[in-house]
Motif scaffolding. Structure first.
Motif, mmCIF file in Angstrom:
data_model
loop_
_atom_site.group_PDB
_atom_site.id
_atom_site.type_symbol
_atom_site.label_atom_id
_atom_site.label_comp_id
_atom_site.label_asym_id
_atom_site.label_seq_id
_atom_site.Cartn_x
_atom_site.Cartn_y
_atom_site.Cartn_z
ATOM 1 N N VAL A 160 0.861 -1.183 0.000
ATOM 2 C CA VAL A 160 0.000 0.000 0.000
ATOM 3 C C VAL A 160 0.895 1.229 0.000
ATOM 4 N N GLN A 161 0.340 2.340 -0.399
ATOM 5 C CA GLN A 161 1.111 3.574 -0.538
ATOM 6 C C GLN A 161 0.303 4.732 -0.006
ATOM 7 N N ASP A 162 0.953 5.644 0.722
ATOM 8 C CA ASP A 162 0.233 6.808 1.222
ATOM 9 C C ASP A 162 0.350 7.962 0.230
ATOM 10 N N LEU A 163 -0.263 9.093 0.569
ATOM 11 C CA LEU A 163 -0.288 10.233 -0.347
ATOM 12 C C LEU A 163 1.085 10.840 -0.573
ATOM 13 N N GLU A 164 2.031 10.576 0.338
ATOM 14 C CA GLU A 164 3.382 11.098 0.196
ATOM 15 C C GLU A 164 4.277 10.187 -0.625
ATOM 16 N N GLY A 165 3.727 9.052 -1.086
ATOM 17 C CA GLY A 165 4.497 8.134 -1.910
ATOM 18 C C GLY A 165 5.273 7.090 -1.135
ATOM 19 N N ASN A 166 5.069 7.011 0.182
ATOM 20 C CA ASN A 166 5.764 6.015 0.989
ATOM 21 C C ASN A 166 5.079 4.654 0.864
ATOM 22 N N TYR A 167 5.865 3.599 0.732
ATOM 23 C CA TYR A 167 5.327 2.249 0.609
ATOM 24 C C TYR A 167 5.277 1.558 1.968
ATOM 25 N N PHE A 168 4.187 0.830 2.192
ATOM 26 C CA PHE A 168 4.021 0.027 3.401
ATOM 27 C C PHE A 168 3.622 -1.381 2.984
ATOM 28 N N MET A 169 3.784 -2.306 3.905
ATOM 29 C CA MET A 169 3.307 -3.670 3.701
ATOM 30 C C MET A 169 2.114 -3.905 4.612
ATOM 31 N N LEU A 170 0.991 -4.303 4.023
ATOM 32 C CA LEU A 170 -0.221 -4.569 4.792
ATOM 33 C C LEU A 170 -0.382 -6.076 4.929
ATOM 34 N N VAL A 171 -0.428 -6.557 6.175
ATOM 35 C CA VAL A 171 -0.551 -7.989 6.450
ATOM 36 C C VAL A 171 -1.883 -8.227 7.152
ATOM 37 N N GLU A 172 -2.702 -9.111 6.588
ATOM 38 C CA GLU A 172 -3.989 -9.469 7.190
ATOM 39 C C GLU A 172 -4.056 -10.982 7.345
ATOM 40 N N ILE A 173 -4.384 -11.440 8.553
ATOM 41 C CA ILE A 173 -4.499 -12.877 8.802
ATOM 42 C C ILE A 173 -5.851 -13.151 9.446
ATOM 43 N N ALA A 174 -6.665 -13.962 8.779
ATOM 44 C CA ALA A 174 -7.971 -14.324 9.320
ATOM 45 C C ALA A 174 -7.783 -15.238 10.525
ATOM 46 N N GLY A 175 -8.504 -14.942 11.602
ATOM 47 C CA GLY A 175 -8.493 -15.794 12.773
ATOM 48 C C GLY A 175 -7.327 -15.584 13.711
ATOM 49 N N ALA A 176 -6.390 -14.698 13.379
ATOM 50 C CA ALA A 176 -5.234 -14.466 14.248
ATOM 51 C C ALA A 176 -5.535 -13.357 15.253
ATOM 52 N N THR A 177 -4.806 -13.377 16.369
ATOM 53 C CA THR A 177 -4.910 -12.311 17.367
ATOM 54 C C THR A 177 -3.802 -11.290 17.113
ATOM 55 N N PRO A 178 -3.931 -10.076 17.637
ATOM 56 C CA PRO A 178 -2.876 -9.078 17.451
ATOM 57 C C PRO A 178 -1.521 -9.545 17.975
ATOM 58 N N SER A 179 -1.509 -10.256 19.100
ATOM 59 C CA SER A 179 -0.236 -10.727 19.653
ATOM 60 C C SER A 179 0.413 -11.752 18.728
ATOM 61 N N ASP A 180 -0.425 -12.644 18.119
ATOM 62 C CA ASP A 180 0.105 -13.621 17.161
ATOM 63 C C ASP A 180 0.757 -12.912 15.979
ATOM 64 N N LEU A 181 0.034 -11.948 15.426
ATOM 65 C CA LEU A 181 0.518 -11.235 14.250
ATOM 66 C C LEU A 181 1.758 -10.419 14.580
ATOM 67 N N GLU A 182 1.746 -9.767 15.724
ATOM 68 C CA GLU A 182 2.882 -8.941 16.130
ATOM 69 C C GLU A 182 4.143 -9.787 16.278
ATOM 70 N N GLU A 183 3.989 -10.966 16.872
ATOM 71 C CA GLU A 183 5.143 -11.843 17.072
ATOM 72 C C GLU A 183 5.713 -12.316 15.733
ATOM 73 N N LEU A 184 4.825 -12.665 14.788
ATOM 74 C CA LEU A 184 5.279 -13.179 13.503
ATOM 75 C C LEU A 184 5.918 -12.099 12.644
ATOM 76 N N VAL A 185 5.292 -10.929 12.602
ATOM 77 C CA VAL A 185 5.800 -9.856 11.750
ATOM 78 C C VAL A 185 7.088 -9.273 12.313
ATOM 79 N N ALA A 186 7.183 -9.208 13.643
ATOM 80 C CA ALA A 186 8.342 -8.585 14.266
ATOM 81 C C ALA A 186 9.599 -9.429 14.129
#
Length: 502
Positions: A160-186
């Motif tokens: 994804v990209q914001d209005l300033e042209g910076n790129y980000f990575m958007l990660v969505e996982i069905a059924g996961a909790t924030p702590s699960d996702l945070e641990e995996l992405v970090a």
């Protein structure tokens, strides 16, 4: 009997096509959402997306039937489980429950986003780094591969990209909790290549200088041929090691033996690739690399399929996956989570229920107001018809392009309903002005509608990138809705009014 005009035919055709795109389904059974790649069931052919219809002769209509069928199984050393899907039957011998997750069979081809299906979402960017579109694409590829290594499915990783042209990575996982996702992405990915228990080289510029990619002279599909269960295609590409890594590779391989196979002569141990201590692939080592200091190594492997075409595509995909692992392994990024969200599936279902209820209530309320104002039921029915038609067309188009509908998208649909009703009232008011022909009345009404349309488009386009793409659904569905309104439903509404006046 009044003939159906061209504009009404356009609306009817659009509605039929939308319904076909949505494809309402009344299938029974349960769908496999994910399955352990190292399980016996996976080896026997069960795959994500298959619909289970029977287990050991018991019909499976829903999750309750599935659970009951599993509870009836007593596991021993060689328990036989017969699973029948829509297409074929699988016989599995196991001593433990099958490691897979299941879900309901989709009733339509409409895809819902995380807001409605439940799970966790993280907006991620590298620490103290600004990436190009190509670099963020490579980061997404290796992140997806890492999630596959961890056995996680129902995941969306995109740029994804914001209005300033910076790129980000958007990660969505069905059924996961924030702590699960945070641990995996970090977790920072660790790439290693081993022969036996000895590490030959690791990811990073220290060991891997470059990987051949998109160059037919050093990265290619070498050939395809028939095998016992279909076809196999062999691929090969070059990687370039540092001098130190090449010397270490020579030292380890000098003591290895040689195996002769149908495809050639190779060392008796393979080069195993690991990501975060999990093996992702094993590669054959050519005989001529034994004990030799070589900075260029040919990495090879195979892809398989029922036909030569599918085998070729499988080989291309496998080669690209390995290239991505090696390239991104040499470009490690420490990631940080910019934004972390979560929503439960129950709450998502409630959102859908209340949003649908709000949409229906708003349309009905407006229709009542139209009856009170214009004293004619047929005007109110025309407003109802065109408003519901717009919703069906939006959903059909979203299903056709496989757009994930999230809360922002639903909000866009509600805005479209409101905008459509406003414009229909403008047409009704203009049509009631006396001393002017019907054509002139319609032209005047459409001038107002077209002006409002282009104003709305101009304001919606920036929302496509605003908030790093999190408002994209609102922009897309609203643009689809108001465009279909101007091109299809408004002209049809005018045609209906003309029929009323005849």
């Amino acid at each position: 009997m009044k003939k159906i005009g061209f504009r009404l035919w356009v609306l009817i055709i659009a509605l039929v096509l939308a319904v076909l795109a949505i494809s309402p389904s009344f299938k029974t059974g349960v769908m496999i959402k994910s399955i352990d790649k190292n399980s016996t069931a996976f080896e026997e052919g069960l795959r994500q997306g298959m619909v289970i219809k029977e287990i050991n002769g018991k019909e499976i209509k829903d999750f309750q039937d599935f659970s009951s069928a599993l509870l009836e199984i007593t596991y021993t050393n060689f328990t036989k489980i017969v699973i029948k899907t829509e297409e074929e039957e699988f016989v599995i011998f196991t001593d433990k429950p099958i490691d897979m997750t299941i879900g309901s069979v989709p009733r339509t081809k409409i895809k819902t986003g995380l807001d409605l299906s439940g799970g966790a979402r993280a907006l991620v960017k590298p620490v103290n780094a600004s990436l190009s579109a190509l670099e963020i694409s490579d980061l997404i590829s290796t992140t997806s591969e890492r999630f596959n290594v961890y056995g996680i499915s129902d995941i969306t990783v995109r740029s994804v990209q914001d209005l300033e042209g910076n790129y980000f990575m958007l990660v969505e996982i069905a059924g996961a909790t924030p702590s699960d996702l945070e641990e995996l992405v970090a977790k920072q990915g660790k790439f290693e290549a081993k022969i036996g228990n000895e590490t030959v080289f690791v990811g990073g510029e220290k060991d891997i200088r470059s990987v051949c990619r998109n160059d037919a002279s050093c990265a290619r599909i070498e050939g395809c041929g028939a095998v016992q269960e279909g076809y196999a295609c062999r691929y090969s590409f070059a990687i370039y090691l540092s001098e130190e890594a090449a010397e270490k590779h020579a030292s380890i391989t000098s003591n290895l033996g040689i195996n002769t196979t149908q495809s050639g002569r190779y060392l008796d141990k393979q080069l195993d690739l690991y990501v975060d201590d999990n093996i992702v692939d094993s590669l054959l080592i050519s005989e001529d690399l034994k004990g030799r200091v070589a900075t260029e190594i040919a990495v090879s492997g195979s892809g398989f399929g029922a036909t030569q075409e599918t085998a070729f595509e499988s080989a291309k995909e496998s080669m690209h996956k390995l290239q991505t692992i090696l390239i991104t392994g040499s470009l490690p990024y420490k990631l940080e989570i910019v934004k972390l969200d979560t929503i439960s599936p129950v709450l998502g279902q409630k959102f859908i229920f209340y949003l649908v209820l709000a949409g229906i209530a708003s349309i009905v309320a407006v229709s009542l107001i139209v009856i009170i104002r214009y004293k004619k039921l047929k005007y109110s029915l025309a407003v109802l018809l065109t408003s519901f038609s717009e919703v069906i067309i939006i959903l059909g188009f979203a299903a056709l392009i496989k757009w994930n509908l999230d809360l922002a998208s639903i909000a866009g649909i509600l805005v479209t309903i409101g905008t459509g009703v406003d414009q229909q009232i403008i047409i009704l008011d203009e049509s009631r002005i006396g001393k002017v022909g019907m054509s002139d009345k319609i032209k005047r009404a459409f001038f107002i509608i077209i002006s409002a349309y282009f104003t709305a488009i101009a304001s919606l386009i920036p929302l496509y990138w605003a908030g790093a793409g999190l408002l994209r659904g609102f922009a897309v569905t609203t643009i689809i809705g108001i465009t279909s309104g101007v091109l299809i439903t408004r002209p049809a509404f005018i045609e209906i009014l003309k029929k009323f006046e005849q």
